[in-house]
Design an enzyme around this catalytic site. Structure first.
Site, PDB file in Angstrom:
ATOM      1  N   HIS A   1       0.849  -1.190   0.000  1.00 40.82           N
ATOM      2  CA  HIS A   1       0.000   0.000   0.000  1.00 40.82           C
ATOM      3  C   HIS A   1       0.883   1.238   0.000  1.00 40.82           C
ATOM      4  O   HIS A   1       1.836   1.339   0.781  1.00 40.82           O
ATOM      5  CB  HIS A   1      -0.914   0.001   1.224  1.00 40.82           C
TER       6      HIS A   1
ATOM      7  N   LYS B   1     -13.264   5.798   6.502  1.00 40.60           N
ATOM      8  CA  LYS B   1     -13.646   6.743   5.446  1.00 40.60           C
ATOM      9  C   LYS B   1     -15.158   6.751   5.240  1.00 40.60           C
ATOM     10  O   LYS B   1     -15.760   7.786   4.941  1.00 40.60           O
ATOM     11  CB  LYS B   1     -12.941   6.367   4.141  1.00 40.60           C
TER      12      LYS B   1
END
Length: 994
Positions: free
Chosen positions: A153, A638
């Site tokens: 990532h 999120k």
């Protein structure tokens, strides 16, 4: 007096320790001298003036000095700004290395003082004091299954050249602090440090191009074959010694710590991770670890100079030597240089024969076209033949029993086959034979204290594959592939239009039918081709090394059909099969990943439904009753904000544990944690102790990403500290033992934080649910305002971040910058850059304020819970920590200087929630100011703030200029480069990206 006339850091007044202060001052002086020599005295004076003004503004609380600093920046040329960005960024690279050394120093000092808190000795002593018997400890050890998982990532902003400078600096600082050098030696070390500081200032802070996936693979290999390889046997040794010391008996803990990786195999949203790339990754890992074993066996042979003239060689070893010689000669009469009848060092001879077997493996692979581990070389583009030179079924061809997996493709036949098929199990058996033989001749101490013991631990942990790969893919990709195959086979023309019950009926029929839907020789539908090629790589890799692939992970799992779809794709390629009696067989785990708030809330019910499905029940029985489930921390935050994400994840773990118990299933949770608090980051051992009891069963997986990998595994001492904290927490937190209740902090535990595993009370759970619901409402009210996204684009550097070449994976799903498409990492990265860190606290302030006004008892209940429940404590403390790292006075500069009229309205929402949250969270923790309980972090933030503020001023000015239509393409390119460098600088200052 220092011979370096540079920056005056003034670190003594910040409250940090004297050794750290001395190192920071030394490095600052060297950096300032390098700035003066490279860019001139005026630049150095400007650096000092900006820092001084920002520090004055922080101390007085007055904006005037910071405004003056902003005016200086606004009047500077682009070249001058670029030099300033480089100077301040280099400062943080140096300070970060000094702080790592400080952590190492503190842990060494604590070891000298006695039992170091959160060490394995500490954990074992606490277990013994809590009444855990040796038999109970053995049971916990037998269940212990810890699998950290490296991912690519994109959160490591530093380019490789900068990382190389930092690694060298770290070695030199360690040498300077640990040794007692003579004056000449000290001068040599200081000169070497000065050289690295000068080189750092002259090194590009930004990559020139995005790394390829294979670049990321190499980065992962650096850590796997570096600190991780070194420390895994140390942790095992520490645990064994601690048990011997406390319980008085020797215990074999087994291979309780193994590493996995997604690097080169995480397909979700990354079009550059192809089947070819995954095949190359497997080859590269295998070849690197085999080469490492050859070197280590040579060193082991040099150590084992035991002569048969001095000891009586055990018959078992002699028989093994004869068998190896015979196999070697049958394979081609090779001679290792020591294989002769007159040799009198049988142990060394055994290691040479083992080296020969590994060497033959490497040559066989190279001779079969697998010698080059770059994708596309030695194979045609898109080739899907067996990896590692294996021979096996044709493209996608099923084996026997309705698509049985390919087996023993590399086994070989005839003379010398034993050499060609030498595998990790045989390698471990050979090492065990050497250990037994040493014991038999009275040299057991050599077996346990020499080179053999760590090599055996490494062979257990890393095998011939190094790190087990997982493959991850999005559920929508699986659905499209299955729909295409069903249509091509004439089974179902419009699978996507079916409801869930209809889909399950179609899938079960397809899974139990004889043969594949589409024959191997037929043209595969476009929507299915890539994912089927990936499954073929899985099939071929497992035929060579069963441990090379562990799981197939399904992103955005919503229904049972989302799990059965990849099973059908596995069947098409011979990975999953079912025999005539209806018994399935599959060598990998099929793993659902729950990521959104809704999916987390329903995860227990969805797994209930999956466990009830008859075919999946049989699949699980074939897998030994083990079900792995992954939880997504980034997307849940999120989606629902900080408080809701934490609550939903905690409840999901409890629900999943209860669901598994009802079904009689052995559960392993896989935590998809990021580096920042908003993505599940923080101290891993504290997170383990905060898990609900149902999840603390000795099994765990968790991701290690980007900058977190660099921090935790850049130094062996830090890697050891990280690993021992995790292993200790897993043993202490085992749910059904006496240590699973609330506990007082260990003696000497840092910062006064407890680490017991408490139990939520019903009232606390009720308050947490209400807080989660209301905080998510507040969070979504901000995000769902149609004016918010344009505001976010204006006042953050997200457009720049989306172009930052720090990872192979695209920033957004589907292209274009939209909130829905933006990944959680750049979302958090943007908030960190402007010092707001919204994902780590927003929504909690308003929710707490309203709850305490309407329900006064809630405050007292949460105060009590903070003291007793590690989960509540973690949620509160992590939010307070992110608030302390936030600096809304600086964030306001982005709004005022980059925003439009009316943009302060959104920022006012942030400020209001922040002030409420700070007051209410402090009332729960009993602190007067942020981070009163964690003074070390508070002091570090205080030291960093003035320097970070300058970088923010520079970044704001660069964004402003970049939006003002630069005069030429050359100027635009220079602005972009400077702006990207400022992003890396703030990331270094905050020690965090996304």
């Amino acid at each position: 007096m220092s011979r370096w006339e540079g920056l005056d850091i003034e670190s003594e007044g910040t409250g940090i320790s004297r050794p750290l202060s001395e190192q920071v001052n030394l490095l600052g002086a060297m950096l300032g001298d390098a700035v003066r020599r490279r860019h001139g005295a005026d630049t150095l004076a400007r650096v000092e003036r900006l820092r001084t003004l920002c520090k004055e503004s922080e101390l007085t609380g007055e904006p005037g000095p910071r405004d003056e600093a902003a005016a200086i920046v606004a009047s500077a040329s682009l070249s001058e700004i670029r030099h300033l960005v480089g100077a301040f960024t280099s400062f943080f690279h140096l300070v970060n290395q000094a702080e790592k050394q400080e952590i190492v120093r503190i842990n060494r000092e604590r070891s000298r003082e006695g039992v170091r808190p959160e060490s394995l000795r500490d954990a074992i002593r606490r277990l013994h004091a809590d009444g855990v018997t040796l038999d109970e400890l053995r049971r916990r050890l037998s269940a212990l299954d810890i699998q950290p998982t490296l991912t690519a990532h994109p959160t490591e902003a530093r380019p490789p050249a900068v990382l190389a400078r930092q690694r060298r600096l770290s070695d030199l600082l360690l040498e300077l602090s640990r040794t007692d050098p003579t004056p000449d030696e000290r001068e040599r070390i200081l000169d070497a440090i000065d050289t690295q500081v000068t080189l750092l200032l002259a090194t590009d802070e930004v990559r020139r191009e995005r790394p390829s996936v294979m670049d990321e693979v190499d980065q992962g290999l650096h850590f796997l074959l570096g600190a991780i390889w070194e420390v895994v046997p140390v942790i095992r040794h520490d645990l064994v010694r601690a048990i011997e010391e406390v319980y008085g008996e020797s215990v074999d803990p087994g291979a309780f710590l193994r590493y996995r990786s997604w690097i080169g195999s995480d397909r979700d949203g990354n079009p550059f991770v192809t089947a070819e790339v995954t095949r190359a990754t497997l080859r590269r890992q295998r070849r690197r670890v085999l080469r490492r074993y050859r070197r280590l066996l040579e060193a082991l042979g040099d150590e084992l100079s035991v002569s048969d003239r001095q000891v009586r060689v055990p018959d078992e070893l002699l028989q093994s030597l004869r068998a190896d010689r015979e196999a070697l000669r049958a394979a081609g009469g090779e001679n290792t240089g020591v294989v002769d009848d007159d040799h009198h060092q049988p142990f060394r001879l055994k290691t040479e024969l083992m080296r020969a077997k590994i060497g033959r493996l490497l040559r066989a692979e190279a001779g079969a076209g697998a010698g080059d581990d770059e994708p596309g070389r030695g194979e045609s583009a898109g080739a899907t033949g067996p990896a590692h030179g294996a021979t096996g079924p044709a493209h996608g061809a099923p084996g026997p029993a309705h698509g049985a997996p390919a087996r023993d493709q590399a086994s070989g036949h005839g003379p010398g086959a034993h050499m060609a098929r030498y595998d990790a199990d045989e390698f471990r058996a050979d090492l065990a034979l050497i250990a037994r033989s040493l014991e038999a001749v009275g040299l057991g101490r050599i077996a346990h204290r020499g080179r053999l013991a760590p090599l055996r631990a490494q062979a257990e942990a890393f095998g011939f594959h190094l790190a087990t790969l997982d493959v991850r893919q999005h559920s929508e990709v699986h659905e499209r592939a299955v729909a295409a195959l069903l249509a091509a086979a004439g089974v179902e023309p419009d699978y996507s239009a079916l409801d869930e019950a209809q889909r399950l009926a179609v899938l079960e029929k397809a899974l139990t039918r004889d043969g594949p839907l589409v024959p191997a020789e037929a043209d595969r539908p476009e929507d299915a081709r890539a994912v089927l090629e990936a499954f073929e790589v899985v099939r071929d890799a497992i035929a060579i090394e069963p441990a090379s692939i562990g799981s197939w992970i399904i992103s955005m799992t919503h229904d049972v059909s989302d799990v059965l779809e990849p099973m059908l794709l596995a069947k098409e390629t011979g990975v999953w099969c079912i025999d005539a009696s209806g018994r399935p067989s599959c060598p990998i785990d099929i793993v659902p990943l729950f990521e959104t708030i809704e999916d987390l809330a329903e995860s227990g019910h969805r797994m209930d439904a999956l466990y009830r499905h008859p075919l999946y029940t049989r699949h699980l029985e074939a897998r030994g009753g083990l079900q792995e489930v992954m939880l997504g921390y980034s997307d849940s935050d999120k989606d629902g904000g900080y408080w809701m994400a934490n609550h939903a994840l905690h409840r999901a773990q409890a629900d999943l544990g209860a669901s598994a118990r009802r079904a009689g299933v052995d559960l392993r949770l896989f935590h998809g944690r990021g580096g920042t608090v908003g993505r599940g980051g923080g101290r891993a051992n504290r997170a383990i102790m905060a898990m609900p009891a149902a999840a603390r069963n000795g099994r765990i997986r968790f991701t290690e990403q980007g900058e977190v990998i660099t921090f935790r595994y850049g130094l062996a001492a830090l890697a050891r500290r990280h690993m021992e904290q995790i292993v200790g927490a897993m043993l202490l937190g085992y749910a059904d033992g006496p240590s699973s209740g609330a506990a007082e902090p260990a003696a000497g535990a840092s910062d006064g934080e407890g680490d017991g595993a408490g139990v939520e009370s019903p009232s606390t759970d009720r308050w947490m649910g209400r807080l989660a619901d209301r905080s998510m409402e507040v969070y979504r009210e901000l995000l769902d305002d149609p004016r918010f996204w344009p505001w976010f684009l204006r006042v953050t550097p997200i457009e720049c971040i989306s172009g930052l070449p720090i990872g192979s994976r695209p920033t957004s799903r589907g292209g274009g910058l939209t909130f829905e498409g933006l990944r959680a990492i750049p979302w958090g990265f943007s908030w960190t850059q402007i010092r707001a860190i919204v994902p780590g606290w927003y929504g909690a302030g308003t929710a707490l304020h309203e709850l305490f006004e309407s329900e006064p008892q809630a405050r007292d209940d949460l105060r009590a819970a903070w003291r007793a429940d590690p989960f509540i404590r973690a949620v509160v403390d992590n939010a307070l920590r992110e608030m302390a790292r936030s600096r809304l006075d600086v964030s306001r500069l982005y709004v005022d200087r980059l925003g439009e009229e009316g943009d302060r309205e959104f920022f006012a929402r942030l400020e209001r929630d922040f002030e409420r949250g700070r007051a209410e969270l402090l009332s729960i923790s009993g602190e007067d100011e942020l981070l009163d309980h964690t003074p070390v972090i508070r002091k570090s933030i205080r030291l960093r703030n003035p320097y970070t503020d300058v970088l923010n001023l520079l970044q704001v000015e660069l964004i402003r200029r970049s939006r003002a239509e630069p005069a030429s393409d050359e100027e635009r390119a220079a602005l972009t480069e400077a702006l990207l460098a400022s992003v890396n600088g703030v990331a270094a200052a905050m020690q965090s990206t996304g």
